[in-house]
Design a protein around this motif. Structure first.
Motif, PDB file in Angstrom:
ATOM      1  N   SER A 219      30.963  40.325  33.737  1.00  0.00           N
ATOM      2  CA  SER A 219      32.293  39.961  34.249  1.00  0.00           C
ATOM      3  C   SER A 219      33.327  41.013  33.840  1.00  0.00           C
ATOM      4  N   PRO A 220      34.219  41.337  34.768  1.00  0.00           N
ATOM      5  CA  PRO A 220      35.389  42.105  34.334  1.00  0.00           C
ATOM      6  C   PRO A 220      36.327  41.177  33.574  1.00  0.00           C
ATOM      7  N   THR A 221      37.267  41.767  32.861  1.00  0.00           N
ATOM      8  CA  THR A 221      38.316  40.951  32.258  1.00  0.00           C
ATOM      9  C   THR A 221      39.498  40.925  33.223  1.00  0.00           C
ATOM     10  N   LEU A 222      39.871  39.755  33.643  1.00  0.00           N
ATOM     11  CA  LEU A 222      41.072  39.596  34.464  1.00  0.00           C
ATOM     12  C   LEU A 222      41.961  38.581  33.766  1.00  0.00           C
ATOM     13  N   ASN A 223      43.175  38.988  33.530  1.00  0.00           N
ATOM     14  CA  ASN A 223      44.116  38.101  32.838  1.00  0.00           C
ATOM     15  C   ASN A 223      43.522  37.477  31.584  1.00  0.00           C
ATOM     16  N   ARG A 224      42.964  38.372  30.769  1.00  0.00           N
ATOM     17  CA  ARG A 224      42.482  38.021  29.426  1.00  0.00           C
ATOM     18  C   ARG A 224      41.299  37.058  29.392  1.00  0.00           C
TER      19      ARG A 224
ATOM     20  N   TYR B  91      26.735  38.541  38.235  1.00  0.00           N
ATOM     21  CA  TYR B  91      27.966  39.280  37.963  1.00  0.00           C
ATOM     22  C   TYR B  91      29.016  39.049  39.040  1.00  0.00           C
ATOM     23  N   CYS B  92      30.252  39.356  38.684  1.00  0.00           N
ATOM     24  CA  CYS B  92      31.372  39.448  39.620  1.00  0.00           C
ATOM     25  C   CYS B  92      31.996  40.811  39.428  1.00  0.00           C
ATOM     26  N   SER B  93      32.623  41.308  40.483  1.00  0.00           N
ATOM     27  CA  SER B  93      33.257  42.618  40.330  1.00  0.00           C
ATOM     28  C   SER B  93      34.358  42.769  41.358  1.00  0.00           C
ATOM     29  N   ALA B  94      35.599  42.927  40.893  1.00  0.00           N
ATOM     30  CA  ALA B  94      36.726  43.046  41.822  1.00  0.00           C
ATOM     31  C   ALA B  94      36.758  44.421  42.475  1.00  0.00           C
ATOM     32  N   TYR B  95      36.448  45.482  41.680  1.00  0.00           N
ATOM     33  CA  TYR B  95      36.541  46.855  42.199  1.00  0.00           C
ATOM     34  C   TYR B  95      35.225  47.609  42.095  1.00  0.00           C
ATOM     35  N   GLY B  96      34.148  46.902  41.902  1.00  0.00           N
ATOM     36  CA  GLY B  96      32.824  47.528  41.932  1.00  0.00           C
ATOM     37  C   GLY B  96      32.360  48.101  40.611  1.00  0.00           C
TER      38      GLY B  96
ATOM     39  N   ARG C  30      35.345  50.895  29.824  1.00  0.00           N
ATOM     40  CA  ARG C  30      36.757  50.845  30.229  1.00  0.00           C
ATOM     41  C   ARG C  30      36.896  51.388  31.650  1.00  0.00           C
ATOM     42  N   PHE C  31      37.412  50.572  32.512  1.00  0.00           N
ATOM     43  CA  PHE C  31      37.600  50.887  33.942  1.00  0.00           C
ATOM     44  C   PHE C  31      36.318  51.417  34.590  1.00  0.00           C
ATOM     45  N   VAL C  32      36.377  52.621  35.161  1.00  0.00           N
ATOM     46  CA  VAL C  32      35.255  53.081  36.002  1.00  0.00           C
ATOM     47  C   VAL C  32      34.164  53.717  35.131  1.00  0.00           C
TER      48      VAL C  32
ATOM     49  N   GLY D 186      30.259  44.231  31.230  1.00  0.00           N
ATOM     50  CA  GLY D 186      31.406  44.182  32.136  1.00  0.00           C
ATOM     51  C   GLY D 186      32.377  45.319  31.902  1.00  0.00           C
ATOM     52  N   SER D 187      33.192  45.536  32.922  1.00  0.00           N
ATOM     53  CA  SER D 187      34.258  46.534  32.849  1.00  0.00           C
ATOM     54  C   SER D 187      35.562  45.844  32.472  1.00  0.00           C
ATOM     55  N   TYR D 188      36.410  46.579  31.763  1.00  0.00           N
ATOM     56  CA  TYR D 188      37.719  46.015  31.399  1.00  0.00           C
ATOM     57  C   TYR D 188      38.746  47.140  31.437  1.00  0.00           C
ATOM     58  N   GLY D 189      40.012  46.757  31.318  1.00  0.00           N
ATOM     59  CA  GLY D 189      41.073  47.758  31.386  1.00  0.00           C
ATOM     60  C   GLY D 189      41.684  48.070  30.043  1.00  0.00           C
ATOM     61  N   TRP D 190      42.111  47.062  29.323  1.00  0.00           N
ATOM     62  CA  TRP D 190      42.809  47.325  28.057  1.00  0.00           C
ATOM     63  C   TRP D 190      42.457  46.338  26.941  1.00  0.00           C
ATOM     64  N   SER D 191      42.231  45.074  27.261  1.00  0.00           N
ATOM     65  CA  SER D 191      42.022  44.136  26.151  1.00  0.00           C
ATOM     66  C   SER D 191      40.593  43.581  26.087  1.00  0.00           C
ATOM     67  N   GLY D 192      39.947  43.397  27.244  1.00  0.00           N
ATOM     68  CA  GLY D 192      38.506  43.079  27.281  1.00  0.00           C
ATOM     69  C   GLY D 192      38.058  41.753  26.680  1.00  0.00           C
ATOM     70  N   GLU D 193      38.751  40.680  26.977  1.00  0.00           N
ATOM     71  CA  GLU D 193      38.392  39.380  26.375  1.00  0.00           C
ATOM     72  C   GLU D 193      37.164  38.718  27.021  1.00  0.00           C
TER      73      GLU D 193
HETATM   74  C1  LIG Z   1      44.584  40.914  38.300  1.00  0.00           C
HETATM   75  C2  LIG Z   1      43.984  41.729  37.207  1.00  0.00           C
HETATM   76  C3  LIG Z   1      44.164  41.369  35.872  1.00  0.00           C
HETATM   77  C4  LIG Z   1      43.591  42.094  34.850  1.00  0.00           C
HETATM   78  N1  LIG Z   1      43.751  41.692  33.557  1.00  0.00           N
HETATM   79  C5  LIG Z   1      43.132  42.361  32.542  1.00  0.00           C
HETATM   80  C6  LIG Z   1      43.218  41.918  31.190  1.00  0.00           C
HETATM   81  O1  LIG Z   1      43.867  40.912  30.881  1.00  0.00           O
HETATM   82  N2  LIG Z   1      42.568  42.623  30.229  1.00  0.00           N
HETATM   83  C7  LIG Z   1      41.835  43.716  30.538  1.00  0.00           C
HETATM   84  O2  LIG Z   1      41.200  44.279  29.644  1.00  0.00           O
HETATM   85  N3  LIG Z   1      41.750  44.178  31.813  1.00  0.00           N
HETATM   86  C8  LIG Z   1      42.370  43.528  32.817  1.00  0.00           C
HETATM   87  N4  LIG Z   1      42.275  43.972  34.112  1.00  0.00           N
HETATM   88  C9  LIG Z   1      41.596  45.250  34.390  1.00  0.00           C
HETATM   89  C10 LIG Z   1      40.147  45.031  34.883  1.00  0.00           C
HETATM   90  O3  LIG Z   1      39.347  44.459  33.872  1.00  0.00           O
HETATM   91  C11 LIG Z   1      39.572  46.406  35.276  1.00  0.00           C
HETATM   92  O4  LIG Z   1      40.267  46.865  36.429  1.00  0.00           O
HETATM   93  C12 LIG Z   1      38.071  46.411  35.522  1.00  0.00           C
HETATM   94  O5  LIG Z   1      37.644  47.757  35.703  1.00  0.00           O
HETATM   95  C13 LIG Z   1      37.693  45.632  36.763  1.00  0.00           C
HETATM   96  O6  LIG Z   1      36.284  45.669  36.882  1.00  0.00           O
HETATM   97  P1  LIG Z   1      35.560  45.291  38.253  1.00  0.00           P
HETATM   98  O7  LIG Z   1      35.694  46.428  39.210  1.00  0.00           O
HETATM   99  O8  LIG Z   1      34.143  45.062  37.875  1.00  0.00           O
HETATM  100  O9  LIG Z   1      36.235  44.035  38.719  1.00  0.00           O
HETATM  101  C14 LIG Z   1      42.867  43.257  35.152  1.00  0.00           C
HETATM  102  C15 LIG Z   1      42.681  43.633  36.488  1.00  0.00           C
HETATM  103  C16 LIG Z   1      43.222  42.881  37.509  1.00  0.00           C
HETATM  104  C17 LIG Z   1      42.975  43.307  38.940  1.00  0.00           C
END
Ligand SMILES: Cc1cc2nc3c(=O)[nH]c(=O)nc-3n(C[C@H](O)[C@H](O)[C@H](O)COP(=O)(O)O)c2cc1C
Ligand SMILES: [Fe+2]
Ligand SMILES: [Fe+2]
Length: 400
Positions: A314-319, A260-265, A377-379, A346-353
């Protein structure tokens, strides 16, 4: 001129600067492209050619070894371009030369040289060519590491040309095992070569070892790295190949790995909860979670490829899923991954690709993709962590 003995000359070209091989393999210690000239009382044979980049240098060495004579045969144990790239140049210089290779190699070499009129002499397992006082005997060794591969054996000298088998991307000017200066680096390079090139072909490695041991060679001359001798490192090399290619015993505990990878845990918390769930459901399994950031990808790739089942988080970062996860996916042994169970979280924020993208890729590789994916979603809340634990347990039970 380096030589193995008074009839076998070494025409290897050193490439100490190579840092990447075949796009995928990091080669910290450079390499040598080994080739040999065997001089019988009647005929002379070249064993393997060279990389196209080193055509000139290689042909000069061949000329020197031949001492003004002309070679009769060019034996191609394998047609990967690191050994066949200068075949066309060689045939131009020596038009009478007869190319000797396996049936699969004969097809490849036409497409590599683009010489449709080239008609190699195709040899089968056990066939031989008499050079006068020395015999070249051909030993089929498919998938070590291409379908075309064979070994060439000189019974009179108990000398085996093993092609890439037992080779290493390692470059020291003194070409024999007992003269290696940086022995620890060689050991590393030998293992890395096995992992990158031979590991996908474990059962073929075992067959190759059986054939090699039946011959009981004094010297094994591979196409990369030091020549191995009975009094030097040959036995150790064989022992390693045996161990690395061994099929685990039926009662070996299953290995289930999480990457796994995790930007914010957040994804990390899911990984820990899922691992707990797996351990509870399968207490005898070996469960290990790996954070990919700062990890050595080649090592983790080997961990993944030796796992009975695995999970990617994996989190979703930039789709998308994050680059280290994709880098790990690139390490997957696509030859052997079919039907291997894999799950995603994985955790995601809004779109979760991230998870659908990973799942699609692993399905293309024919892994046994486990559904559903586990995403939060998020935490993750306490409830979601409990659900993650249950997800791990469910996945583990699906393996029974
Ligand atoms: C630079 C950046 C880009 C992100 N882009 C997306 C995105 O495109 N879609 C989405 O669902 N979440 C996006 N997120 C939200 C992360 O998926 C969310 O913060 C998640 O909880 C991070 O999980 P982690 O702590 O395991 O890294 C983004 C977050 C960051 C920091
Ligand atoms: Fe090769
Ligand atoms: Fe090679």
């Amino acid at each position: 001129m380096h030589a193995i003995n008074d009839k076998v000359f070494i025409t290897s070209v050193l490439n100490p600067n190579m840092r990447v091989f075949d796009v995928v393999m990091c080669t910290e210690y450079g390499t040598s492209y080994n080739s040999y000239v065997v001089v019988g009382s009647d005929k002379t044979a070249l064993i393997d050619a060279n990389h196209a980049t080193f055509s000139h240098e290689w042909l000069e060495k061949v000329d020197e070894a031949l001492g003004g004579g002309k070679p009769d045969y060019l034996v191609l144990n394998h047609t990967e371009p690191d050994h066949s790239g200068c075949v066309a140049a060689c045939l131009k210089r020596y038009p009478e030369l007869e190319v000797v290779c396996s049936a699969a190699a004969a097809i490849n070499i036409k497409h590599i040289t683009n010489l449709p009129e080239l008609e190699p002499r195709v040899v089968k397992d056990g066939e031989s060519i008499d050079l006068g006082g020395l015999t070249l005997q051909f030993v089929s060794a498919p998938f070590l590491h291409w379908p075309d591969t064979m070994f060439t054996w000189i019974p009179e000298q108990k000398l085996l040309f093993s092609c890439d088998f037992l080779g290493a991307h390692f470059c020291e000017p003194r070409l024999f095992d007992h003269k290696i200066v940086f022995a620890r680096d060689y050991t590393t390079a030998f293992k890395e070569y096995y992992d990158a090139i031979m590991a996908p072909f474990g059962p073929w490695v075992a067959k190759g070892l059986d054939k090699l041991e039946a011959l009981d060679p004094e010297v094994v001359a591979p196409s990369h790295g030091p020549i191995l001798t009975k009094r030097g490192r040959l036995a150790t090399g064989i022992e390693h190949y045996r161990a690395w290619s061994a099929v685990p015993a039926a009662d070996t505990p299953r290995k289930i790995s999480l990457f796994y990878c995790s930007a914010y845990g957040n994804t990390q918390k899911l990984a820990a909860a899922i691992a707990t769930g797996i351990r509870k459901a399968l207490p005898e399994a070996r469960v290990c979670a790996h954070d990919l950031v700062d990890a050595d990808m080649a090592h983790l790739g080997a961990e993944l490829n030796s796992s009975d089942a695995f999970l990617l988080g994996s989190p979703t970062l930039n789709r998308d899923a994050v680059p280290p996860i994709w880098n790990l996916v690139a390490e997957i042994d696509a030859v052997n991954i079919a039907k291997r169970p894999v799950a995603f979280f994985g955790s995601y924020g809004w779109s979760g690709e991230a998870l659908p993208a990973l799942s699609e890729r692993l399905a293309t590789l024919k892994a046994a993709v486990y559904e559903p994916q586990f995403r939060v979603r998020f935490v993750p809340s306490e409830n979601e962590l409990d659900a993650a634990e249950e997800f791990g347990a469910e996945f583990a039970r699906s393996l029974e």
